[in-house]
Enzyme design. Structure first.
Site, mmCIF file in Angstrom:
data_model
loop_
_atom_site.group_PDB
_atom_site.id
_atom_site.type_symbol
_atom_site.label_atom_id
_atom_site.label_comp_id
_atom_site.label_asym_id
_atom_site.label_seq_id
_atom_site.Cartn_x
_atom_site.Cartn_y
_atom_site.Cartn_z
ATOM 1 N N ARG A 46 0.810 -1.231 0.000
ATOM 2 C CA ARG A 46 0.000 0.000 0.000
ATOM 3 C C ARG A 46 0.828 1.258 0.000
ATOM 4 O O ARG A 46 0.401 2.308 -0.456
ATOM 5 C CB ARG A 46 -0.861 0.031 1.266
ATOM 6 C CG ARG A 46 -2.241 -0.480 1.037
ATOM 7 C CD ARG A 46 -3.048 -0.295 2.274
ATOM 8 N NE ARG A 46 -3.727 1.006 2.234
ATOM 9 C CZ ARG A 46 -4.823 1.268 2.921
ATOM 10 N NH1 ARG A 46 -5.339 0.354 3.701
ATOM 11 N NH2 ARG A 46 -5.388 2.434 2.846
ATOM 12 N N ASP A 88 -3.829 -0.505 -3.306
ATOM 13 C CA ASP A 88 -4.691 -0.738 -2.153
ATOM 14 C C ASP A 88 -5.408 -2.050 -2.475
ATOM 15 O O ASP A 88 -6.295 -2.098 -3.319
ATOM 16 C CB ASP A 88 -5.686 0.429 -2.022
ATOM 17 C CG ASP A 88 -6.689 0.163 -0.917
ATOM 18 O OD1 ASP A 88 -6.673 -0.959 -0.355
ATOM 19 O OD2 ASP A 88 -7.495 1.053 -0.624
ATOM 20 N N LYS A 142 -0.185 -20.311 3.915
ATOM 21 C CA LYS A 142 -1.036 -20.740 5.011
ATOM 22 C C LYS A 142 -1.215 -19.601 6.017
ATOM 23 O O LYS A 142 -0.384 -18.688 5.999
ATOM 24 C CB LYS A 142 -0.459 -21.985 5.664
ATOM 25 C CG LYS A 142 0.686 -21.696 6.662
ATOM 26 C CD LYS A 142 1.049 -22.921 7.426
ATOM 27 C CE LYS A 142 0.935 -22.763 8.898
ATOM 28 N NZ LYS A 142 1.955 -21.938 9.547
ATOM 29 N N HIS A 172 5.722 -24.902 3.732
ATOM 30 C CA HIS A 172 7.165 -24.795 3.473
ATOM 31 C C HIS A 172 7.923 -26.053 3.909
ATOM 32 O O HIS A 172 9.031 -26.294 3.444
ATOM 33 C CB HIS A 172 7.750 -23.513 4.074
ATOM 34 C CG HIS A 172 7.958 -23.541 5.553
ATOM 35 N ND1 HIS A 172 6.965 -23.289 6.447
ATOM 36 C CD2 HIS A 172 9.066 -23.793 6.297
ATOM 37 C CE1 HIS A 172 7.453 -23.374 7.680
ATOM 38 N NE2 HIS A 172 8.723 -23.679 7.614
ATOM 39 N N LYS A 176 11.657 -28.550 2.372
ATOM 40 C CA LYS A 176 12.886 -28.836 3.128
ATOM 41 C C LYS A 176 13.569 -30.067 2.531
ATOM 42 O O LYS A 176 12.909 -31.076 2.274
ATOM 43 C CB LYS A 176 12.557 -29.095 4.607
ATOM 44 C CG LYS A 176 12.111 -27.832 5.348
ATOM 45 C CD LYS A 176 11.923 -28.112 6.827
ATOM 46 C CE LYS A 176 11.250 -26.969 7.553
ATOM 47 N NZ LYS A 176 12.153 -25.919 8.000
ATOM 48 N N HIS A 234 2.053 -28.828 8.645
ATOM 49 C CA HIS A 234 3.393 -29.410 8.579
ATOM 50 C C HIS A 234 3.447 -30.865 9.078
ATOM 51 O O HIS A 234 3.988 -31.745 8.409
ATOM 52 C CB HIS A 234 4.388 -28.578 9.395
ATOM 53 C CG HIS A 234 4.390 -27.118 9.047
ATOM 54 N ND1 HIS A 234 4.248 -26.650 7.764
ATOM 55 C CD2 HIS A 234 4.522 -26.009 9.819
ATOM 56 C CE1 HIS A 234 4.294 -25.316 7.769
ATOM 57 N NE2 HIS A 234 4.454 -24.912 9.006
ATOM 58 N N LYS A 334 5.919 -25.048 21.305
ATOM 59 C CA LYS A 334 6.799 -23.875 21.424
ATOM 60 C C LYS A 334 7.454 -23.917 22.799
ATOM 61 O O LYS A 334 6.905 -24.492 23.744
ATOM 62 C CB LYS A 334 5.986 -22.580 21.340
ATOM 63 C CG LYS A 334 5.081 -22.487 20.120
ATOM 64 C CD LYS A 334 5.750 -21.799 18.958
ATOM 65 C CE LYS A 334 4.805 -21.552 17.816
ATOM 66 N NZ LYS A 334 5.193 -22.175 16.555
ATOM 67 N N LYS A 339 15.347 -26.562 19.215
ATOM 68 C CA LYS A 339 14.660 -26.666 17.924
ATOM 69 C C LYS A 339 15.114 -27.960 17.271
ATOM 70 O O LYS A 339 16.275 -28.084 16.866
ATOM 71 C CB LYS A 339 15.037 -25.477 17.036
ATOM 72 C CG LYS A 339 14.336 -25.478 15.693
ATOM 73 C CD LYS A 339 14.587 -24.170 14.966
ATOM 74 C CE LYS A 339 14.005 -24.166 13.559
ATOM 75 N NZ LYS A 339 12.557 -24.156 13.532
HETATM 76 C C1 BG6 Z 1 5.365 -21.728 10.512
HETATM 77 C C2 BG6 Z 1 4.600 -21.441 11.771
HETATM 78 O O1 BG6 Z 1 4.530 -22.250 9.522
HETATM 79 O O2 BG6 Z 1 6.394 -22.663 10.798
HETATM 80 C C3 BG6 Z 1 5.511 -20.950 12.870
HETATM 81 O O3 BG6 Z 1 3.594 -20.473 11.507
HETATM 82 C C4 BG6 Z 1 6.650 -21.911 13.085
HETATM 83 O O4 BG6 Z 1 4.793 -20.775 14.080
HETATM 84 C C5 BG6 Z 1 7.323 -22.219 11.753
HETATM 85 O O5 BG6 Z 1 7.572 -21.328 13.996
HETATM 86 C C6 BG6 Z 1 8.377 -23.309 11.915
HETATM 87 O O6 BG6 Z 1 9.076 -23.436 10.713
HETATM 88 P P1 BG6 Z 1 10.580 -23.928 10.683
HETATM 89 O O7 BG6 Z 1 10.921 -24.010 9.240
HETATM 90 O O8 BG6 Z 1 11.366 -22.904 11.433
HETATM 91 O O9 BG6 Z 1 10.594 -25.248 11.383
#
Ligand code: BG6
Length: 488
Positions: A46, A88, A142, A172, A176, A234, A334, A339
């Site tokens: 915008r 817009d 998404k 996504h 990977k 996912h 979370k 991770k």
């Molecule tokens: C996203 C979620 O789709 O994936 C996030 O909305 C999440 O909440 C993320 O943190 C995790 O993706 P990755 O690639 O970091 O494992």
């Protein structure tokens, strides 16, 4: 080179996803010479700014999120492709301006990195400007809806202007490397292909743990929760790739047909099994990687009454011939200790023990697919401990066959998932994108869980940040004499 020159139109170019992921990924494609020299990247937002100002912003984005020092040669080539259009997005008339920026001789890709509530407006606007024809592709981010009903509304709005062959729904995780490798691992290796069913496999664990909290996304996250944000897309996509039958060929619909069959075979979770087969949790303050972090309800902007889950664990059954009696345990949350995303396939014990007590104590074979970080594949096998013993007994121990991507593919850079997916859209390959019926089937199954939670008046159980979730998650497996595998 990509097969075709493209007008890549990025709606929501100033949003978080575009800045953190999409623009740096496009830049990487440029660096790898994968963007056709006639391609254009057209940012849409915008804000009324000049093309030069836009270029400056994009350069800053890439410097900030690109993860490496900006390569100036690449930047020069990339910046020549950049263009900006101020629109817009809710105003149909403002789309006329596109005509001066896109070129019908190039394939047009419209990436909607915007809230789904305006997907319909964008499609209508493009249509009223006379831009949509059968060659235009549209990419949807998404979340596609909040439940089955709302996802149908969004899908219908887009379907008014685009056929399913033109629609690329992004998950996504499907871009990977290690998720893609699931297909190779299963179908290019007969040792796995022939042992991949209820005869050989005891159970499967899919764990997607995150150490981050909600990262300032309270508004979005609290509406969604971990189930809608992670499981519906996912985790279920990973599950389908592990569980699907071999497709006849690796084309988009053959793969997606097989994935859909798995989603259809998921046993429904209802109020009769929701208590035994699901756990939901919400983090309270604690320590993650030695740092004190606030609880979910203390996050900035939090509604302190919220009962949104930040953790989910599920026991899932796939009611078909291959997987009869093999539970799939899914867990994601979370503010967990690290991770780590991995799939662990636990094989059954040998039918007869030749090696005595020490062997009986050892766990059976396990295949670990480390999706991230430290991508790799590991198989635990039983091995004879070398050496002589006076009794002549054969002592066994558990050993690992380990394929580490970073060691094996030293010279290969592991591309970000978005790089792969953007390239596939530009190539017109839908195999790594989610078809409408998959999204809707997944929603229908997830909706059932919410319905059951509501019927039981269930609320999330607290867990301390920096732990592996509520105690009930441990109990979910302990009831079956099993335990979550924690590799780190
Ligand atoms: C996203 C979620 O789709 O994936 C996030 O909305 C999440 O909440 C993320 O943190 C995790 O993706 P990755 O690639 O970091 O494992």
């Amino acid at each position: 080179k990509t097969s075709e020159p493209c007008d890549f139109v990025l709606f929501g170019t100033k949003g978080d996803l575009a800045r953190r992921k999409l623009l740096p990924s496009l830049f990487q494609l440029e660096k790898a010479n994968l963007l056709h020299e006639e391609s254009r990247v057209i940012g849409v937002a915008r804000q009324d700014i000049t093309n030069a100002a836009y270029k400056k912003q994009v350069k800053q984005n890439i410097e900030e999120f690109g993860g490496e020092t900006l390569c100036l040669d690449t930047w020069k080539r990339f910046s020549e492709k950049l263009d900006y259009v101020c629109v817009d997005m809710k105003d149909e008339k403002s789309y006329q301006v596109f005509k001066d920026h896109v070129d019908k001789s190039r394939t047009m890709v419209c990436y909607l990195a915007t809230p789904p509530s305006i997907f319909g407006d964008i499609c209508r606007g493009l249509n009223s400007a006379g831009i949509i024809d059968h060659s235009v592709r549209v990419v949807l981010e998404k979340p596609i809806g909040h439940d089955l009903a709302s996802s149908k509304v969004i899908n219908d709005q887009v379907a008014e202007f685009f056929s399913e062959k033109q629609i690329y729904r992004i998950d996504h995780y499907l871009g990977k490397e290690t998720v893609l490798n699931l297909v190779a691992l299963r179908f290019a290796n007969s040792i796995f292909a022939t042992n991949w069913d209820h005869n050989c496999i005891d159970h499967v664990q899919i764990s997607v743990a995150e150490s981050v909290g909600i990262e300032g996304r309270w508004g979005y996250f609290d509406e969604a929760g971990q189930m809608r944000d992670m499981v519906q897309n996912h985790l279920l996509q990973i599950l389908t790739l592990i569980a699907m039958e071999p497709p006849a060929v690796l084309d988009a619909d053959s793969i997606r047909d097989e994935k859909l069959k798995v989603l259809k075979a998921l046993r429904r979770i209802t109020s009769s099994n929701v208590q035994s087969d699901t756990v939901r949790g919400q983090y309270v303050s604690g320590f993650v990687k030695g740092k004190e972090v606030p609880g979910y309800l203390e996050e900035e902007g939090a509604n302190t009454e919220s009962q949104t889950e930040s953790f989910v664990a599920l026991k899932v059954h796939i009611d078909n011939w291959r997987w009869a009696g093999v539970p799939f345990y899914l867990r994601t949350g979370k503010r967990l200790p690290s991770k780590t995303s991995e799939v662990n396939i636990f094989f059954k014990r040998q039918p007869h023990n030749l090696f005595g007590e020490s062997f009986a104590q050892l766990p059976p074979n396990k295949l670990t697919i480390r999706l991230q970080p430290d991508e790799g594949v590991e198989v635990t096998v039983m091995n004879k401990v070398p050496g002589l013993t006076s009794s002549g007994s054969m002592d066994l121990q558990k050993s690992k066959l380990n394929l580490s991507f970073s060691e094996t593919f030293k010279d290969e850079r592991i591309a970000d998932a978005y790089e792969k997916l953007l390239l596939e859209v530009m190539r017109g390959n839908q195999a790594l994108f989610v078809r409408r019926d998959e999204v809707e089937q997944a929603w229908s199954w997830v909706d059932g869980i919410f319905k059951a939670w509501d019927a039981n008046n269930d609320t999330p159980e607290p867990y301390q940040a920096g732990t592996w979730g509520p105690v009930a998650s441990i109990a979910l497996l302990a009831r079956d004499n099993r335990a979550w595998y924690e590799s780190r």
